[in-house]
Design an enzyme around this catalytic site. Structure first.
Site, PDB file in Angstrom:
ATOM      1  N   LYS A 155      73.879  20.009   2.807  1.00 12.99           N
ATOM      2  CA  LYS A 155      72.894  21.080   2.636  1.00 12.99           C
ATOM      3  C   LYS A 155      73.582  22.389   2.231  1.00 12.99           C
ATOM      4  O   LYS A 155      73.098  23.118   1.372  1.00 12.99           O
ATOM      5  CB  LYS A 155      72.089  21.272   3.936  1.00 12.99           C
ATOM      6  CG  LYS A 155      71.112  20.122   4.184  1.00 12.99           C
ATOM      7  CD  LYS A 155      70.513  20.138   5.587  1.00 12.99           C
ATOM      8  CE  LYS A 155      69.679  18.874   5.820  1.00 12.99           C
ATOM      9  NZ  LYS A 155      69.223  18.711   7.202  1.00 12.99           N
ATOM     10  N   GLN A 181      70.243  21.635  13.001  1.00 18.65           N
ATOM     11  CA  GLN A 181      70.391  20.203  12.716  1.00 18.65           C
ATOM     12  C   GLN A 181      70.145  19.426  14.003  1.00 18.65           C
ATOM     13  O   GLN A 181      70.685  19.744  15.044  1.00 18.65           O
ATOM     14  CB  GLN A 181      71.811  19.934  12.173  1.00 18.65           C
ATOM     15  CG  GLN A 181      72.044  18.509  11.724  1.00 18.65           C
ATOM     16  CD  GLN A 181      71.200  18.126  10.505  1.00 18.65           C
ATOM     17  OE1 GLN A 181      71.071  18.891   9.562  1.00 18.65           O
ATOM     18  NE2 GLN A 181      70.597  16.949  10.549  1.00 18.65           N
ATOM     19  N   ASP A 239      62.906  25.105   7.760  1.00 19.25           N
ATOM     20  CA  ASP A 239      62.905  23.647   7.921  1.00 19.25           C
ATOM     21  C   ASP A 239      61.546  23.171   8.468  1.00 19.25           C
ATOM     22  O   ASP A 239      61.312  21.980   8.609  1.00 19.25           O
ATOM     23  CB  ASP A 239      64.038  23.268   8.892  1.00 19.25           C
ATOM     24  CG  ASP A 239      64.544  21.854   8.690  1.00 19.25           C
ATOM     25  OD1 ASP A 239      64.339  21.296   7.591  1.00 19.25           O
ATOM     26  OD2 ASP A 239      65.135  21.289   9.636  1.00 19.25           O
TER      27      ASP A 239
END
Ligand code: NAP
Length: 288
Positions: A58, A102, A125
């Protein structure tokens, strides 16, 4: 229906490239006008090899698109309170425009509580309750990245969802549930299936649109696909295998996403696009 006549692959790789290019143009404009690039903070607890790889990927994509990233690697022993402190700090830091936590974070951490420490305007996200509510109410906000990528694919291939029966297999907070909400917002009639669903095959047979979000290799078989259906396979299992049995589904579907090269590339593209939009919003920039 013959496969060679009608089936079309939904090319997520090309669409993702287009999205990333657009994000890069906007990022460059932001950098030029403000003297600072959009910035994504990535937070990782522990050193799970898959998570390390995802974060690295990412960040590399961000760099290529002119988006800065700031990585915060925390030890596996980090407590929930310490993680929440870190996320709250980033939420209040004007130099950070988007935050990616994450996951999984480890069994000792209440992940929901951690996600909620991300400010909604930085939730690129799409993992907070605020973002889920916005998706469900059809209000502006950030979408979960994989569901957002799926919706962009459907739009790019002109799939009219109004009045169609969409069957979502899977009900996770980051994928199944939000994609169902986004399909509902487009006037599809949505059915959610999960591990306790009785007679999954019969329900899938009624679907005009199938979204597979399970994590079980080739669970959905071609014989259960209604001829002419649209098949979206978000599954990503070891060996590059989806949740749909691609070869048999190909003989029945009208449109189908390959694995890899379908939904997968769209997820990061949406993350980058939302990071740039977050920066623009926070910096008061309107794109031309
Ligand atoms: P998850 O949290 O494990 O959820 C899986 C869902 O599938 C659950 O709702 C579960 O039901 C349901 N399920 C499990 N076995 C089933 C069965 N036999 N029949 C019907 N439903 C069943 O997984 P996830 O995070 O949503 O991910 C799903 C898949 O998408 C995985 O392959 C993952 O790798 C992939 N994925 C891809 C991307 C991408 O970028 N392309 C992003 C995220 C995830 P219960 O709720 O009843 O347990």
């Amino acid at each position: 229906m013959s496969a060679t006549q009608t089936v079309q692959l939904m090319d997520g790789t090309s669409l993702a490239k287009r999205l990333v290019k657009e994000a890069a143009v906007k990022a460059a404009e932001i950098s030029q006008r403000t003297g600072a690039a959009p910035c994504l903070a990535t937070v990782l607890v522990g050193e799970d090899p898959a998570s390390v790889t995802y974060v690295r990927m990412k960040r590399a994509r961000c760099a290529k698109a002119g988006i800065k990233s700031r990585h915060i690697g925390l030890p596996a022993t980090t407590t929930a309170a310490e993680l929440i402190d870190t996320l709250a700090g980033l939420s209040g830091d004007p130099k950070v425009h988007g935050i990616l936590l994450q996951h999984p974070c480890g069994p000792h951490i209440d992940e929901r509580a951690a996600f909620e420490a991300i400010a909604p305007e930085k939730d690129v996200d799409g993992v907070t309750m605020h973002s889920f509510a916005a998706m469900s109410f059809g209000l502006p906000g950030f979408v979960s990245c994989t569901p957002g990528g799926i919706m962009r694919l459907l739009e790019a291939y002109d799939v009219d969802l109004a009045g169609k029966h969409a069957v979502v297999v899977g009900r996770s907070a980051i994928l199944g549930k939000p994609v169902g909400m986004l399909l509902l917002a487009k006037d599809a009639t949505v059915t959610y299936c999960h591990s306790r669903t009785a007679d999954l095959s019969r329900i899938i047979q009624e679907a005009d649109v199938v979204v597979a979000a399970v994590g079980r290799p080739r669970l959905i078989r071609g014989e259960d696909i209604k001829p002419g259906a649209v098949v979206i396979d978000a599954g990503y299992n070891p060996g590059n295998v989806g949740d749909v049995d691609f070869d048999t589904a190909l003989t029945r579907a009208r449109l189908i996403t390959p694995v890899p090269g379908g939904v997968g590339p769209m997820t990061i593209a949406v993350l980058l696009a939302q990071t740039v939009n977050a920066a623009a919003n926070q910096l008061g920039i309107q794109h031309h």
